[in-house]
Design an enzyme around this catalytic site. Structure first.
Site, mmCIF file in Angstrom:
data_model
loop_
_atom_site.group_PDB
_atom_site.id
_atom_site.type_symbol
_atom_site.label_atom_id
_atom_site.label_comp_id
_atom_site.label_asym_id
_atom_site.label_seq_id
_atom_site.Cartn_x
_atom_site.Cartn_y
_atom_site.Cartn_z
ATOM 1 N N HIS A 14 -13.515 68.568 9.456
ATOM 2 C CA HIS A 14 -12.051 68.725 9.532
ATOM 3 C C HIS A 14 -11.540 69.287 8.379
ATOM 4 O O HIS A 14 -12.033 69.147 7.026
ATOM 5 C CB HIS A 14 -11.171 67.384 9.603
ATOM 6 C CG HIS A 14 -11.857 66.686 10.954
ATOM 7 N ND1 HIS A 14 -11.815 67.099 12.214
ATOM 8 C CD2 HIS A 14 -12.055 65.326 10.987
ATOM 9 C CE1 HIS A 14 -12.277 66.230 13.089
ATOM 10 N NE2 HIS A 14 -12.513 65.155 12.419
ATOM 11 N N ARG B 177 -16.356 72.619 14.770
ATOM 12 C CA ARG B 177 -17.497 71.984 15.497
ATOM 13 C C ARG B 177 -18.928 72.711 14.938
ATOM 14 O O ARG B 177 -18.710 74.153 14.923
ATOM 15 C CB ARG B 177 -17.490 71.964 16.869
ATOM 16 C CG ARG B 177 -16.498 70.968 17.441
ATOM 17 C CD ARG B 177 -16.478 70.712 18.944
ATOM 18 N NE ARG B 177 -15.146 69.797 19.363
ATOM 19 C CZ ARG B 177 -14.014 70.126 19.625
ATOM 20 N NH1 ARG B 177 -13.452 71.256 19.229
ATOM 21 N NH2 ARG B 177 -13.273 69.268 19.602
#
Length: 397
Positions: free
Chosen positions: A95, A281
């Site tokens: 993140h 991702r």
């Protein structure tokens, strides 16, 4: 004000079919139930029970129309509390920091990429640190890069197995990876991860998978076997060799800050995060993967397993407080004792064991496992009695 809330579990394919239902004391639906969201996130805002006196259907609607009544003068609940039940591994991800999130959001807005576009990386302008506390007896995860020497030792062991079994081609692929591991840890990790995620490494993935199938069981080998079972051919299988593997016991916690590479593998827990959708991702997923952007977000510095030790606040009260203002999490355990916490901000409480009585300055309620409350700051304190366990999420914002 105490406001009873509920939600429908998210049916992600990796979810357990039993864990959330068993906690709530109901018959399982037979379908995966991965996450129960408790908060105002627009993707699945918690429903407000009829008769609560609020007059709105869900938390997001209430906060949007009457933020002061909800105890949120800023008009936003900064955290999202979840019950998370992983039967199979989740994606390998990281993140952004607050600065990266804001810049990425502005950049993609300027490029006129629709917010709901599947290839969009930044859905909002917020960071997304998170923590997880294990509710199951064990909870398995990958979290943070480990020292290159540790990964090299596991790769050397796989090379030895390949040599012993006459797998010359596999041994050659593994030696090629091993040769990339000389130098400063952070620089090596950045180079290797860029290579693994940005190149055709299918032969290397096959080599690691095949050799691990007959290698002595170690945490790294166990991870490779598990990931290969669910994501055959994915380069994230090889990336896992460079990431810490941890098995939490019930009550233990991890803190996952911005830039930390991680993937939940299996287990049931309480997860608390900043209210954001920003996920970069790197594999183990059919969803969008943007390797160049992920590389700008990742922190390649090796770290120990990022355990989050709680602070004992008082009898029966532990506080999990990572170094972010967006959220903190109290665990209140009662049996022969009462437990109390002071609340300065809006909070959400969920019962994870037993039956308990909750009392504030104005409200009172009796909850059983799986039931939840939204609590406005004018309650000022929350006292818990009975026999059970309650997690209370709040913030310092």
């Amino acid at each position: 004000m105490f406001v009873a809330i509920e939600n429908t579990p998210r049916p992600y394919a990796w979810g357990s079919t039993t864990a959330i239902a068993e906690l709530q004391g109901r018959t399982p639906s037979g379908e995966p139930e991965a996450e129960l969201w408790l908060g105002a996130h627009p993707g699945s805002p918690s429903r407000i029970f009829a008769g609560s006196g609020v007059g709105y259907a869900d938390l997001a609607e209430w906060i949007a129309h009457e933020p002061d009544s909800a105890g949120l003068s800023g008009g936003r609940l900064p955290f999202l509390l979840k019950l998370l039940a992983a039967e199979t591994p989740l994606s390998l991800q990281a993140h952004p920091s607050p600065e990266q999130a804001e810049a990425g959001f502005d950049r993609e807005n300027a490029a006129e990429i629709p917010v709901d576009a599947p290839h969009r990386n930044y859905k909002d302008a917020f960071h997304k640190p998170e923590l997880v506390v294990a509710l199951s007896e064990t909870y398995d995860a990958l979290c943070g890069f480990r020292p290159v020497a540790d990964a090299a030792a596991d790769i050397d062991a796989l090379i030895a197995v390949a040599d012993d079994n006459g797998h010359g081609l596999a041994a050659a692929e593994l030696r090629g990876l091993r040769e990339r591991l000389d130098g400063d840890d952070a620089e090596v990790l950045q180079s290797v991860i860029q290579y693994l995620l940005g190149s055709d490494v299918s032969a290397l993935v096959s080599a690691v998978t095949d050799v691990a199938a007959s290698a002595p069981l170690t945490p790294a080998v166990d991870t490779v076997r598990l990931l290969a079972e669910h994501y055959a051919g994915d380069p994230g299988i090889v990336v896992s060799l460079f990431v810490n593997r941890v098995t939490l016991k019930r009550g233990e916690a991890l803190s996952l800050p911005s830039g930390n590479i991680h993937a939940y593998l299996h287990g049931f827990g309480v997860e608390l995060m900043a209210a954001s959708d920003n996920v970069l991702r790197g594999g183990l997923t059919p969803k969008h993967v943007d390797v160049p952007e992920l590389l700008t977000v990742l922190d390649f510095t090796p770290v120990p397993v990022p355990y989050l030790e709680p602070k004992r606040v008082s009898d029966g009260v532990d506080l999990f407080a990572p170094d972010v203002p967006d959220f903190e999490l109290y665990r209140m355990s009662v049996h022969d004792n009462d437990a109390t916490v002071d609340l300065q901000k809006a909070a959400i409480a969920v019962v994870t064991r037993g039956e308990v009585d909750l009392t504030g300055a104005q409200g009172a309620a009796t909850l059983t496992a799986g039931q939840a409350l939204y609590i406005t700051p004018d309650e000022t304190a929350l006292s818990v009695s009975g026999d059970g366990e309650v997690f209370v999420a709040t913030s310092r914002l």
